[in-house]
Enzyme design. Structure first.
Site, short mmCIF file in Angstrom:
data_model
loop_
_atom_site.label_atom_id
_atom_site.label_comp_id
_atom_site.label_asym_id
_atom_site.label_seq_id
_atom_site.Cartn_x
_atom_site.Cartn_y
_atom_site.Cartn_z
N LYS A 1 -3.68 3.11 -2.68
CA LYS A 1 -5.12 3.32 -2.65
C LYS A 1 -5.49 4.70 -2.10
O LYS A 1 -6.63 4.95 -1.74
CB LYS A 1 -5.79 2.25 -1.78
CG LYS A 1 -5.73 0.89 -2.41
CD LYS A 1 -6.95 0.05 -2.09
CE LYS A 1 -8.22 0.67 -2.55
NZ LYS A 1 -8.45 0.66 -3.98
N MET B 1 -8.67 9.75 8.19
CA MET B 1 -9.15 10.21 6.87
C MET B 1 -10.10 11.40 7.00
O MET B 1 -11.08 11.50 6.25
CB MET B 1 -9.86 9.05 6.13
CG MET B 1 -8.90 7.92 5.78
SD MET B 1 -9.71 6.50 5.02
CE MET B 1 -10.22 5.57 6.48
N ASP C 1 0.84 -1.21 0.00
CA ASP C 1 0.00 0.00 0.00
C ASP C 1 0.87 1.25 0.00
O ASP C 1 1.99 1.22 0.47
CB ASP C 1 -0.87 0.01 1.26
CG ASP C 1 -2.27 -0.51 1.00
OD1 ASP C 1 -2.48 -1.08 -0.07
OD2 ASP C 1 -3.12 -0.33 1.88
N1 SAH Z 1 -5.03 0.75 8.57
C1 SAH Z 1 -4.48 2.06 8.86
C2 SAH Z 1 -5.45 3.18 8.49
C3 SAH Z 1 -5.70 3.28 7.01
S1 SAH Z 1 -6.76 4.59 6.62
C4 SAH Z 1 -4.11 2.13 10.34
O1 SAH Z 1 -4.49 1.24 11.11
O2 SAH Z 1 -3.41 3.08 10.72
C5 SAH Z 1 -5.62 5.88 6.24
C6 SAH Z 1 -5.64 6.94 7.33
O3 SAH Z 1 -4.84 6.53 8.42
C7 SAH Z 1 -5.05 8.26 6.90
O4 SAH Z 1 -6.00 9.04 6.19
C8 SAH Z 1 -4.74 8.88 8.24
O5 SAH Z 1 -5.90 9.36 8.86
C9 SAH Z 1 -4.27 7.66 9.03
N2 SAH Z 1 -2.80 7.53 9.02
C10 SAH Z 1 -2.08 6.53 8.50
N3 SAH Z 1 -0.76 6.71 8.73
C11 SAH Z 1 -0.65 7.86 9.42
C12 SAH Z 1 0.45 8.59 9.97
N4 SAH Z 1 1.71 8.17 9.83
N5 SAH Z 1 0.20 9.74 10.64
C13 SAH Z 1 -1.07 10.19 10.77
N6 SAH Z 1 -2.14 9.55 10.27
C14 SAH Z 1 -1.94 8.39 9.61
#
Ligand code: SAH
Length: 250
Positions: free
Chosen positions: A53, A165, A31
Site C-alpha cells: 500500500k 509519512m 503489507d
Molecule cells: N503501522 C506502522 C506505520 C505505517 S505508516 C507502524 O506502526 O510503524 C508508514 C510509515 O511508517 C512510513 O511512512 C514511515 O514514516 C514509518 N515507518 C515504517 N517503518 C519504518 C522504518 N523501518 N523506519 C522508519 N520509518 C518507518
C-alpha cells in the site's frame, strides 16, 4: 482474522504472538513494509498474498484487501493480516476491524512495535527524556483529505514530535511548524529504514530539515523526530550536517 503487527523491520522485533499467528495462518496478507523474513515462521503451503500500500500508488485498494480477508475467513481459513509496526498506529487497523466485525468475522489484534518508537531508539534517541520533554506526539504527514494539522498547537505543545509519512510533504511540514511558532534551531533527526541493516540517520535542525532531507535523498520509509531529544542521535553511521554546510543550505 488476526491483525498482526510485524514491527519496524528487524525480524527479531516480532512478538511471540506474531510468530504464533504466522505459524497458524492458512493465508497471510502481507503489507509491503513488512520484512519478508517473517515468512520463515509460516507453515509450508501457507498462501502468501502481497498487498502493498506504499505511497498510494501501485497498491492493492483497501476495499479489495478487505474483500480478500472476508473471502478467506468465510471459508473457515485462518487469515493473518500482517502490517508494519503496530496495526493500530497509522495502519488502518481500526477500519479493517470495523469492516470485519460488520461482516460477522471474529478479529483479534496483535500489537507490534511501532516505527515511531523503534526507529528513534535504534538511532539512540529516547523519545521522552525527563531533562527536556514531558511527552511525545505522533502525527502523520499525509492525511486522507490533505487537511493540515493545527501547527500552532503542535509547536506550542512542547512535546517531542514524531512524524510518520512525512518525507513527501517535508517542505509544507517545516513551513507549517515554523509559521506555527516552532523555533528554527529545534534539533531534528530523520531515521530512514529504522532497525534495518540499511538504516540511515540524518541529524539537522528544523530550519534546515527540508533542504537536508533532499540533499541526503531520504526516501521511504522514514520517521522525523523533532525536539531536544534528537540531540541524542548517535553520530556513528549517521549523516550529520556540519555548521558550515548548515549555514550554506540555510
Ligand atoms: N503501522 C506502522 C506505520 C505505517 S505508516 C507502524 O506502526 O510503524 C508508514 C510509515 O511508517 C512510513 O511512512 C514511515 O514514516 C514509518 N515507518 C515504517 N517503518 C519504518 C522504518 N523501518 N523506519 C522508519 N520509518 C518507518
Amino acid at each position: 482474522v488476526v491483525l498482526v503487527g510485524a514491527g519496524p523491520g528487524d525480524v527479531e522485533l516480532l512478538t511471540l504472538k506474531a510468530v504464533r499467528a504466522l505459524g497458524e495462518a492458512d493465508v497471510v496478507l502481507l503489507d509491503d513494509l513488512v520484512n519478508r523474513e517473517v515468512l520463515q515462521f509460516t507453515r509450508p503451503g501457507t498462501r502468501v498474498i502481497e498487498v502493498g500500500k506504499r505511497g498510494g500508488c501501485k497498491s492493492t485498494p483497501q476495499a479489495f484487501i478487505e474483500k480478500l480477508m472476508i473471502r478467506y475467513a468465510s471459508r473457515g481459513e485462518c487469515v493473518a493480516r500482517v502490517k508494519g509496526g503496530d496495526p493500530f498506529v497509522f495502519g488502518r487497523g481500526g477500519e479493517e476491524c470495523a469492516t470485519l466485525e460488520a461482516a460477522g468475522i471474529p478479529v483479534e489484534v496483535m500489537s507490534g512495535i511501532t516505527a515511531g518508537v523503534a526507529a528513534p531508539a535504534s538511532a539512540g534517541i529516547p523519545i521522552t527524556h525527563r531533562d527536556c520533554t514531558h511527552g511525545v506526539t505522533f502525527i502523520t504527514g499525509h492525511t486522507r483529505d490533505g487537511a493540515p494539522p493545527d501547527w500552532r498547537a503542535l509547536a506550542a505543545g512542547g512535546t517531542t514530535l514524531v512524524i510518520y509519512m512525512g518525507i513527501a510533504n517535508i517542505e509544507s511540514i517545516v513551513h507549517g511548524l515554523r509559521s506555527g511558532g516552532m523555533a528554527a534551531d529545534i534539533p531534528a533527526a530523520v531515521i530512514e529504514n529504522g532497525t534495518r541493516p540499511n538504516q540511515r540517520v540524518l541529524t539537522t535542525t528544523l530550519a534546515n530539515l527540508d533542504a537536508h532531507v533532499r540533499e541526503a535523498r531520504i526516501g521511504s520509509p522514514a520517521v522525523v523526530v523533532l525536539g531536544e531529544v534528537a540531540r541524542h542521535a548517535r553520530q556513528a553511521a549517521s549523516i550529520a550536517f556540519t555548521e558550515a554546510r548548515t549555514s550554506r543550505a540555510a
